[in-house]
Design a protein around this motif. Structure first.
Motif, PDB file in Angstrom:
ATOM      1  N   TYR A  38       0.873  -1.319  -0.087  1.00 13.89           N
ATOM      2  CA  TYR A  38       0.145   0.086  -0.034  1.00 13.89           C
ATOM      3  C   TYR A  38       0.915   1.296   0.027  1.00 13.89           C
ATOM      4  CZ  TYR A  38      -4.293  -2.525   0.809  1.00 13.89           C
ATOM      5  OH  TYR A  38      -5.633  -3.159   0.669  1.00 13.89           O
ATOM      6  N   ALA A  39       1.877   1.281   0.752  1.00 14.05           N
ATOM      7  CA  ALA A  39       2.771   2.328   0.843  1.00 14.05           C
ATOM      8  C   ALA A  39       3.422   2.619  -0.638  1.00 14.05           C
ATOM      9  CB  ALA A  39       3.704   2.248   2.010  1.00 14.05           C
ATOM     10  N   ASP A  40       4.037   1.502  -1.211  1.00 23.62           N
ATOM     11  CA  ASP A  40       4.422   2.037  -2.440  1.00 23.62           C
ATOM     12  C   ASP A  40       3.473   2.425  -3.397  1.00 23.62           C
ATOM     13  OD1 ASP A  40       6.994   0.738  -1.238  1.00 23.62           O
ATOM     14  OD2 ASP A  40       6.567  -1.153  -2.469  1.00 23.62           O
ATOM     15  N   THR A  41       2.410   1.877  -3.594  1.00 21.29           N
ATOM     16  CA  THR A  41       1.275   2.133  -4.443  1.00 21.29           C
ATOM     17  C   THR A  41       0.815   3.723  -4.331  1.00 21.29           C
ATOM     18  OG1 THR A  41       0.449  -0.122  -4.560  1.00 21.29           O
ATOM     19  CG2 THR A  41      -1.068   1.609  -5.298  1.00 21.29           C
ATOM     20  N   LEU A  42       0.891   4.046  -2.929  1.00 22.96           N
ATOM     21  CA  LEU A  42       0.415   5.251  -2.745  1.00 22.96           C
ATOM     22  C   LEU A  42       1.646   6.507  -3.086  1.00 22.96           C
ATOM     23  CD1 LEU A  42      -1.645   7.622  -1.567  1.00 22.96           C
ATOM     24  CD2 LEU A  42      -0.981   6.869   0.683  1.00 22.96           C
ATOM     25  N   SER A  43       2.771   5.913  -2.908  1.00 19.98           N
ATOM     26  CA  SER A  43       4.059   6.945  -3.167  1.00 19.98           C
ATOM     27  C   SER A  43       4.087   7.044  -4.485  1.00 19.98           C
ATOM     28  CB  SER A  43       5.349   5.998  -2.723  1.00 19.98           C
ATOM     29  OG  SER A  43       5.260   6.252  -1.429  1.00 19.98           O
ATOM     30  N   ALA A  44       3.903   5.738  -5.514  1.00 21.28           N
ATOM     31  CA  ALA A  44       3.819   6.018  -6.851  1.00 21.28           C
ATOM     32  C   ALA A  44       2.868   7.093  -7.451  1.00 21.28           C
ATOM     33  CB  ALA A  44       3.643   4.700  -7.564  1.00 21.28           C
ATOM     34  N   LEU A  45       1.557   6.926  -6.614  1.00 18.02           N
ATOM     35  CA  LEU A  45       0.347   7.671  -7.141  1.00 18.02           C
ATOM     36  C   LEU A  45       0.837   9.210  -7.026  1.00 18.02           C
ATOM     37  CD1 LEU A  45      -2.449   7.287  -8.367  1.00 18.02           C
ATOM     38  CD2 LEU A  45      -3.112   7.436  -5.740  1.00 18.02           C
ATOM     39  N   ILE A  46       1.510   9.624  -5.716  1.00 17.17           N
ATOM     40  CA  ILE A  46       1.510  11.149  -5.502  1.00 17.17           C
ATOM     41  C   ILE A  46       3.099  11.532  -5.907  1.00 17.17           C
ATOM     42  CG2 ILE A  46      -0.186  10.962  -3.906  1.00 17.17           C
ATOM     43  CD1 ILE A  46       1.785  10.805  -1.707  1.00 17.17           C
ATOM     44  N   LYS A  47       3.894  10.667  -6.234  1.00 18.86           N
ATOM     45  CA  LYS A  47       5.487  11.174  -6.286  1.00 18.86           C
ATOM     46  C   LYS A  47       5.500  12.278  -7.584  1.00 18.86           C
ATOM     47  CE  LYS A  47       9.894   9.407  -7.366  1.00 18.86           C
ATOM     48  NZ  LYS A  47      10.551   8.361  -7.932  1.00 18.86           N
ATOM     49  N   GLY A  48       6.154  13.310  -7.159  1.00 22.94           N
ATOM     50  CA  GLY A  48       6.391  14.459  -8.150  1.00 22.94           C
ATOM     51  C   GLY A  48       5.097  15.331  -8.569  1.00 22.94           C
ATOM     52  N   ARG A  49       4.016  15.048  -8.020  1.00 22.12           N
ATOM     53  CA  ARG A  49       2.888  15.716  -8.241  1.00 22.12           C
ATOM     54  C   ARG A  49       2.863  17.309  -7.712  1.00 22.12           C
ATOM     55  NH1 ARG A  49      -1.315  12.859 -11.353  1.00 22.12           N
ATOM     56  NH2 ARG A  49      -2.112  15.164 -11.205  1.00 22.12           N
ATOM     57  N   GLY A  50       3.165  18.375  -8.458  1.00 20.40           N
ATOM     58  CA  GLY A  50       2.907  19.666  -8.017  1.00 20.40           C
ATOM     59  C   GLY A  50       1.670  20.254  -7.882  1.00 20.40           C
ATOM     60  N   ASP A  51       0.891  19.497  -8.474  1.00 15.32           N
ATOM     61  CA  ASP A  51      -0.825  19.951  -8.448  1.00 15.32           C
ATOM     62  C   ASP A  51      -1.654  19.535  -7.427  1.00 15.32           C
ATOM     63  OD1 ASP A  51      -0.753  17.399  -9.384  1.00 15.32           O
ATOM     64  OD2 ASP A  51      -2.204  17.705 -11.008  1.00 15.32           O
ATOM     65  N   ILE A  52      -0.891  19.196  -6.272  1.00 15.19           N
ATOM     66  CA  ILE A  52      -1.730  18.532  -5.077  1.00 15.19           C
ATOM     67  C   ILE A  52      -1.069  19.343  -3.910  1.00 15.19           C
ATOM     68  CG2 ILE A  52      -2.424  16.513  -5.877  1.00 15.19           C
ATOM     69  CD1 ILE A  52       0.052  15.070  -4.493  1.00 15.19           C
ATOM     70  N   PRO A  53      -1.722  19.368  -2.538  1.00 14.23           N
ATOM     71  CA  PRO A  53      -1.261  19.900  -1.684  1.00 14.23           C
ATOM     72  C   PRO A  53      -0.075  19.385  -0.962  1.00 14.23           C
ATOM     73  CG  PRO A  53      -3.575  19.807  -1.703  1.00 14.23           C
ATOM     74  CD  PRO A  53      -3.281  19.040  -2.429  1.00 14.23           C
ATOM     75  N   ASN A  54       0.692  20.058  -0.306  1.00 11.43           N
ATOM     76  CA  ASN A  54       1.938  19.205   0.349  1.00 11.43           C
ATOM     77  C   ASN A  54       1.575  18.283   1.482  1.00 11.43           C
ATOM     78  OD1 ASN A  54       3.942  21.003  -0.806  1.00 11.43           O
ATOM     79  ND2 ASN A  54       3.726  22.598   0.815  1.00 11.43           N
ATOM     80  N   TRP A  55       0.462  18.543   2.175  1.00  7.66           N
ATOM     81  CA  TRP A  55       0.089  17.437   3.098  1.00  7.66           C
ATOM     82  C   TRP A  55      -0.082  16.236   2.477  1.00  7.66           C
ATOM     83  CZ3 TRP A  55      -4.640  14.645   3.457  1.00  7.66           C
ATOM     84  CH2 TRP A  55      -5.449  15.127   2.544  1.00  7.66           C
ATOM     85  N   VAL A  56      -0.595  16.198   1.003  1.00 12.67           N
ATOM     86  CA  VAL A  56      -1.040  14.982   0.411  1.00 12.67           C
ATOM     87  C   VAL A  56       0.324  14.177  -0.243  1.00 12.67           C
ATOM     88  CG1 VAL A  56      -2.063  13.882  -1.580  1.00 12.67           C
ATOM     89  CG2 VAL A  56      -3.176  15.738  -0.469  1.00 12.67           C
ATOM     90  N   ARG A  57       1.474  15.166  -0.620  1.00 13.00           N
ATOM     91  CA  ARG A  57       2.420  14.714  -1.108  1.00 13.00           C
ATOM     92  C   ARG A  57       3.384  13.939  -0.098  1.00 13.00           C
ATOM     93  NH1 ARG A  57       2.673  19.416  -4.175  1.00 13.00           N
ATOM     94  NH2 ARG A  57       4.247  20.340  -2.924  1.00 13.00           N
ATOM     95  N   ASN A  58       3.256  14.361   1.004  1.00 12.20           N
ATOM     96  CA  ASN A  58       4.171  14.221   2.167  1.00 12.20           C
ATOM     97  C   ASN A  58       3.387  12.911   3.280  1.00 12.20           C
ATOM     98  OD1 ASN A  58       5.981  15.670   1.627  1.00 12.20           O
ATOM     99  ND2 ASN A  58       5.002  17.630   2.430  1.00 12.20           N
TER     100      ASN A  58
END
Length: 137
Positions: A38-58
């Motif tokens: 789950y952690a890897d899947t979520l990380s891949a989904l949000i990695k490098g996205r500048g169009d989402i809030p910081n709390w989501v990226r982190n």
């Protein structure tokens, strides 16, 4: 012999029901903490996205968000788990819904943020989009 078949049938149904019950009532931060998949899947989904809030990226590496208990959804005939989370202290202004496949290897997300707008991640199908947009129970 019939008794053994009966016992085997009961065990199979109990195991199947338990696996499906595991797709609800869980919290995203705990699932990500306990499951590398789950952690890897979520990380891949949000990695490098500048169009989402910081709390989501982190969110994989840090807390700082509020998570609601997950719900089991059936999307295109497949069992999925739907999580809702929001930015601590700013839930009405910044929140997300994420759908994971039962094995945790596929995820799609909808982020709604007052400043960044609405963003879909993971190229959700129409049915997945509908499940992501559906109101919380």
């Amino acid at each position: 012999m019939r008794f053994l078949i009966f016992i085997a049938t009961v065990v199979i149904f109990a195991t199947s029901a338990q696996a499906q019950d595991n797709l609800s009532g869980r919290f995203l931060f705990r699932v990500v903490e306990q499951s590398e998949v789950y952690a890897d899947t979520l990380s891949a989904l949000i990695k490098g996205r500048g169009d989402i809030p910081n709390w989501v990226r982190n969110m994989v590496s840090r807390g700082g968000y509020v998570a609601m208990g997950s719900s089991r959804e059936t999307v295109d005939g497949k069992p999925m788990e739907r999580f809702m989370a929001c930015q601590a202290g700013h839930c009405p202004d910044s929140q997300l819904h994420v759908l994971f496949s039962a094995d945790g290897k596929h995820a799609v997300m909808r982020v709604v943020d007052k400043d960044k707008g609405e963003v879909f991640l993971g190229d959700p199908s129409d049915a997945e989009k509908a499940a992501l947009i559906a109101p919380d129970d």
